[in-house]
Design a protein around this motif. Structure first.
Motif, PDB file in Angstrom:
ATOM      1  N   ILE A 239      14.272  20.374  12.428  1.00  0.00           N
ATOM      2  CA  ILE A 239      14.659  20.215  11.026  1.00  0.00           C
ATOM      3  C   ILE A 239      13.484  19.658  10.211  1.00  0.00           C
ATOM      4  N   HIS A 240      12.575  18.966  10.888  1.00  0.00           N
ATOM      5  CA  HIS A 240      11.370  18.462  10.219  1.00  0.00           C
ATOM      6  C   HIS A 240      10.651  19.607   9.512  1.00  0.00           C
ATOM      7  N   GLY A 241      10.422  20.677  10.266  1.00  0.00           N
ATOM      8  CA  GLY A 241       9.716  21.827   9.700  1.00  0.00           C
ATOM      9  C   GLY A 241      10.567  22.587   8.689  1.00  0.00           C
ATOM     10  N   ILE A 242      11.855  22.713   8.977  1.00  0.00           N
ATOM     11  CA  ILE A 242      12.744  23.480   8.087  1.00  0.00           C
ATOM     12  C   ILE A 242      12.799  22.808   6.709  1.00  0.00           C
ATOM     13  N   GLN A 243      12.848  21.484   6.704  1.00  0.00           N
ATOM     14  CA  GLN A 243      12.938  20.759   5.439  1.00  0.00           C
ATOM     15  C   GLN A 243      11.618  20.756   4.676  1.00  0.00           C
ATOM     16  N   ALA A 244      10.520  20.910   5.404  1.00  0.00           N
ATOM     17  CA  ALA A 244       9.211  20.786   4.754  1.00  0.00           C
ATOM     18  C   ALA A 244       8.569  22.131   4.438  1.00  0.00           C
ATOM     19  N   THR A 245       9.155  23.227   4.917  1.00  0.00           N
ATOM     20  CA  THR A 245       8.491  24.522   4.732  1.00  0.00           C
ATOM     21  C   THR A 245       8.624  25.032   3.292  1.00  0.00           C
ATOM     22  N   THR A 246       7.684  25.879   2.901  1.00  0.00           N
ATOM     23  CA  THR A 246       7.789  26.550   1.603  1.00  0.00           C
ATOM     24  C   THR A 246       8.618  27.843   1.712  1.00  0.00           C
ATOM     25  N   HIS A 247       9.023  28.182   2.936  1.00  0.00           N
ATOM     26  CA  HIS A 247       9.851  29.372   3.200  1.00  0.00           C
ATOM     27  C   HIS A 247      11.279  29.154   2.679  1.00  0.00           C
ATOM     28  N   PHE A 248      12.126  30.161   2.830  1.00  0.00           N
ATOM     29  CA  PHE A 248      13.509  30.135   2.331  1.00  0.00           C
ATOM     30  C   PHE A 248      14.463  29.336   3.221  1.00  0.00           C
ATOM     31  N   GLU A 300       9.965  17.548  -4.152  1.00  0.00           N
ATOM     32  CA  GLU A 300       9.114  16.479  -3.592  1.00  0.00           C
ATOM     33  C   GLU A 300       8.627  16.946  -2.222  1.00  0.00           C
ATOM     34  N   ILE A 301       9.305  16.499  -1.144  1.00  0.00           N
ATOM     35  CA  ILE A 301       8.877  16.973   0.179  1.00  0.00           C
ATOM     36  C   ILE A 301       9.289  18.427   0.376  1.00  0.00           C
ATOM     37  N   ASP A 302      10.475  18.790  -0.106  1.00  0.00           N
ATOM     38  CA  ASP A 302      10.921  20.176   0.004  1.00  0.00           C
ATOM     39  C   ASP A 302      10.346  20.977  -1.162  1.00  0.00           C
ATOM     40  N   MET A 303       9.277  21.709  -0.868  1.00  0.00           N
ATOM     41  CA  MET A 303       8.590  22.492  -1.903  1.00  0.00           C
ATOM     42  C   MET A 303       8.803  23.990  -1.660  1.00  0.00           C
ATOM     43  N   SER A 304       9.969  24.366  -1.182  1.00  0.00           N
ATOM     44  CA  SER A 304      10.275  25.773  -0.930  1.00  0.00           C
ATOM     45  C   SER A 304       9.938  26.613  -2.168  1.00  0.00           C
ATOM     46  N   ALA A 305       9.196  27.694  -1.962  1.00  0.00           N
ATOM     47  CA  ALA A 305       8.721  28.487  -3.101  1.00  0.00           C
ATOM     48  C   ALA A 305       9.884  29.074  -3.904  1.00  0.00           C
ATOM     49  N   LEU A 306      10.867  29.661  -3.227  1.00  0.00           N
ATOM     50  CA  LEU A 306      12.000  30.262  -3.934  1.00  0.00           C
ATOM     51  C   LEU A 306      13.331  29.600  -3.594  1.00  0.00           C
ATOM     52  N   GLY A 307      13.356  28.770  -2.567  1.00  0.00           N
ATOM     53  CA  GLY A 307      14.587  28.079  -2.202  1.00  0.00           C
ATOM     54  C   GLY A 307      15.615  29.007  -1.587  1.00  0.00           C
ATOM     55  N   ASN A 308      16.864  28.578  -1.593  1.00  0.00           N
ATOM     56  CA  ASN A 308      17.921  29.307  -0.909  1.00  0.00           C
ATOM     57  C   ASN A 308      19.242  28.782  -1.465  1.00  0.00           C
ATOM     58  N   PRO A 309      20.112  29.673  -1.960  1.00  0.00           N
ATOM     59  CA  PRO A 309      21.392  29.156  -2.477  1.00  0.00           C
ATOM     60  C   PRO A 309      22.174  28.408  -1.407  1.00  0.00           C
ATOM     61  N   GLY A 310      21.849  28.680  -0.141  1.00  0.00           N
ATOM     62  CA  GLY A 310      22.490  27.963   0.969  1.00  0.00           C
ATOM     63  C   GLY A 310      22.173  26.489   0.993  1.00  0.00           C
ATOM     64  N   LYS A 311      21.216  26.045   0.186  1.00  0.00           N
ATOM     65  CA  LYS A 311      20.925  24.609   0.160  1.00  0.00           C
ATOM     66  C   LYS A 311      21.988  23.832  -0.623  1.00  0.00           C
ATOM     67  N   PHE A 312      22.888  24.517  -1.324  1.00  0.00           N
ATOM     68  CA  PHE A 312      24.068  23.823  -1.838  1.00  0.00           C
ATOM     69  C   PHE A 312      25.063  23.630  -0.697  1.00  0.00           C
ATOM     70  N   SER A 313      25.260  24.674   0.066  1.00  0.00           N
ATOM     71  CA  SER A 313      26.187  24.640   1.202  1.00  0.00           C
ATOM     72  C   SER A 313      26.056  25.965   1.926  1.00  0.00           C
ATOM     73  N   TYR A 314      25.966  25.930   3.262  1.00  0.00           N
ATOM     74  CA  TYR A 314      25.748  27.168   4.015  1.00  0.00           C
ATOM     75  C   TYR A 314      26.514  27.043   5.321  1.00  0.00           C
ATOM     76  N   CYS A 315      27.759  27.427   5.306  1.00  0.00           N
ATOM     77  CA  CYS A 315      28.613  27.204   6.474  1.00  0.00           C
ATOM     78  C   CYS A 315      29.623  28.328   6.611  1.00  0.00           C
ATOM     79  N   ILE A 316      29.606  28.993   7.761  1.00  0.00           N
ATOM     80  CA  ILE A 316      30.610  30.033   8.035  1.00  0.00           C
ATOM     81  C   ILE A 316      31.322  29.686   9.342  1.00  0.00           C
ATOM     82  N   ALA A 317      32.444  30.350   9.564  1.00  0.00           N
ATOM     83  CA  ALA A 317      33.105  30.242  10.865  1.00  0.00           C
ATOM     84  C   ALA A 317      33.225  31.654  11.415  1.00  0.00           C
ATOM     85  N   GLU A 318      33.255  31.765  12.744  1.00  0.00           N
ATOM     86  CA  GLU A 318      33.373  33.104  13.341  1.00  0.00           C
ATOM     87  C   GLU A 318      34.832  33.559  13.290  1.00  0.00           C
TER      88      GLU A 318
END
Lengths: 482, 94
Positions: A239-248, A300-318
């Protein structure tokens, strides 16, 4: 003559938690010695699946005798109990050396995603700069309680709490609401569940509860949130990398098992959207915990270039009831995947399972970028109608995965005369023939393609979700039982 | 009755760490160049090495991280420390 290995640990030490599964591989040759009380030790054993003999170091007597400065502390003993070798902290090379001394093969794969070395925590008996005589509490030593803030009547709590959340209003975490959350879990309020990267803030049960209140969770959600926070902070997930990446990338939560119905998780129509309180609040609570305790705030630390709407909430069930195949995980569990937003795959006319899967292959070929092969993974969320068509042709889940793997490729010609990303790596790619056309294989192995069945029963749609950097050099999918 | 809130923020006590002292001169210094492993990082650091040497740096020590997605492992930090670098420049991002 080498006899056995002693493993001193603390129940709230992340390095001890990291070391535990490796030492499990040495079986009866290891005795684990807990520096915390019975209850915390039993919980640590349950969470880490510790299979060796475990003793609680009553009064820290053994700890004072061996006197390690840090834990995890390992002592290799001979038949007379003399120390042949000792080591503190986590070190894969040391683990393999000690395993060899005990007559076992290597126990720590250098490329399994965990760091090769990690410093430990101060040994309990030396806390406070001196050797302690007092026994520790059952929960171990914990971070201080969360600060209480009394709001002046002139302040609107909802306005005041805007500083704590995402940009949407949050439910104010009043003492009463947080206590209601805490009553829903048997864990003590100050117990440390995880340290949240990248700032490694302490996620105590109380802090998790306060963020859960803000996200709008029902108190029963605590039973899912606690293992979810542990999963998110598992080293393999990175999660260290996921939170700090500029990726989506954003952590996508996938819920399996009876807990879906018990807590009201949606797995049918609109599974990715605003359809159920359980999905929306669990996903939001995780994001609030990651930003408020882990410190990766957007901008600040999260400098994702375009972000992801999933950063509001991203949860599914099978949608296990509508799936013709075994689920991603059998039983109640949460799984995390470092995910891009979903990319829709519409296929309304294909009559055979194979053709539906072929359509999905063409979308899979575009993950990361069309000309980039071998380095990524994908989650394929197959809608129930597609799943039924595929299964009707007798295709099992493993066969579907193999078919996707074998038929997803990128034609060689698109790599000609370009310096675009991915083209520099063609020497590493595997050449295959798909429908008579020479291609590079898109994925490294069938295991790079994960399959989940979710969504409503009407509509011939599926979704492909690309990954972030994966494998041991990026993020590995993790599953924790609920 | 005032509303009492439970702080949802990280309150982990952390001792403030002073930044490493800035170098007053490059003359005679050993400078570590840490490549995090992103495409193009080596191009940037190769050029930087030339410029640093032109400005009097005595020695350049090159290191790289095994993957850019994770913090530098202890081995990398140990090797930089063993090389007795006076400063480290990290080539971050693409």
């Amino acid at each position: 003559m080498v006899e056995k290995l002693l493993f001193f640990f603390e129940t709230d030490c992340p390095t001890c938690r990291l070391a535990a599964p490796y030492l499990n591989r040495l079986g009866a040759k290891v005795t684990a010695i807990s520096q915390d009380g019975e209850e915390a030790t039993a919980e640590f054993v349950r969470q880490t699946g510790l299979r060796m003999r475990v003793e609680v170091d009553d009064g820290l007597r053994l700890s004072r005798r061996f006197d390690p400065e840090f834990v995890p502390a390992l002592y290799l003993l001979d038949g007379q109990g003399q120390v042949l070798e000792s080591h503190v902290g986590f070190d894969k090379e040391v683990l393999n050396r000690l395993a060899a001394a005990l007559g076992s093969g290597p126990i720590a794969d250098p490329y399994d995603g965990a760091p090769s070395r990690k410093p430990g925590c101060g040994s309990r008996h030396r806390e406070g700069g001196q050797v302690r005589d007092v026994p520790v509490t059952s929960a171990g030593v914990s971070p201080a309680p969360a600060t209480r803030m009394a709001l002046d009547d002139s302040l609107d709590p909802i306005d005041y709490c805007r500083q704590f959340g995402d940009p949407l209003p949050v439910v104010p975490p009043t003492v009463e609401r947080v206590e209601r959350m805490l009553r829903a879990t048997p864990l003590p309020a100050q117990e440390l569940v995880a340290r949240v990267p990248p700032n490694y803030g302490a996620a105590t049960v109380e802090k998790i509860a306060a963020n859960a209140v803000m996200a709008g969770c029902a108190p029963e959600m605590m039973r899912v949130l606690i293992p979810l926070v542990r999963a998110a902070c598992d080293e393999r997930f990175n999660i260290h990398g996921i939170q700090a990446t500029t990726h989506f990338a954003a952590p996508l939560i996938i819920v399996n098992g009876p807990v879906r119905k018990e807590l009201g998780f949606a797995c049918g129509s609109n599974v990715f959207s605003n359809v159920a309180r359980a999905n929306s609040t669990l996903g939001r609570a995780l994001q609030l915990i990651l930003t408020n305790l882990g410190g990766a705030r957007p901008g600040e630390i999260d400098m994702s270039a375009l972000g992801n709407p999933g950063k509001f909430s991203y949860c599914i069930a099978e949608n296990e009831e509508q799936s013709p195949w075994p689920p991603l995980h059998d039983g109640s569990a949460v799984t995390l995947f470092a995910a891009e937003p979903p990319h829709g795959v519409s296929e309304h006319t294909a009559r055979s399972g194979r053709e539906v899967l072929k359509t999905i292959c063409y979308s899979l070929a575009t993950v990361w970028n069309y000309r980039s092969c071998a380095g990524r993974e994908a989650l394929v969320v197959i809608g129930p109608e597609h799943a039924r068509t595929i299964a009707r042709d007798g295709i099992t889940k493993d066969e579907a995965r193999q078919l996707l793997f074998d038929n997803t490729g990128v034609p060689l010609r698109v790599f000609e005369n370009t310096d675009a990303e991915g083209t520099q790596l063609v020497k590493m790619y595997q050449e295959i023939t798909i429908d008579g056309q020479r291609c590079y294989r898109k994925f490294q192995s069938p295991e790079a393609i994960h399959i989940v069945v979710a969504g409503g029963t009407a509509g011939k749609f599926s979704a492909v979700i690309g990954s972030w950097a994966t494998g041991t050099r990026g993020s590995l999918m993790v599953t924790y039982p609920v | 009755m005032p509303t009492i809130l439970v702080s949802p923020l990280d309150e982990t006590p952390r001792p403030a760490t002073a930044p490493a002292p800035r170098l007053k001169t490059l003359a005679g210094k050993t400078v570590g160049l840490l490549d995090i492993g992103k495409p193009g990082g080596a191009i940037f650091l190769d050029r930087l090495a030339v410029l640093l040497e032109q400005r009097g740096a005595a020695r350049i020590v090159r290191e790289s991280k095994p993957t850019f997605t994770k913090p530098a492992p202890a081995e990398v930090m140990d090797r930089l420390a063993a090389a007795k670098v006076d400063a480290v420049i990290e080539g971050l991002a693409d």
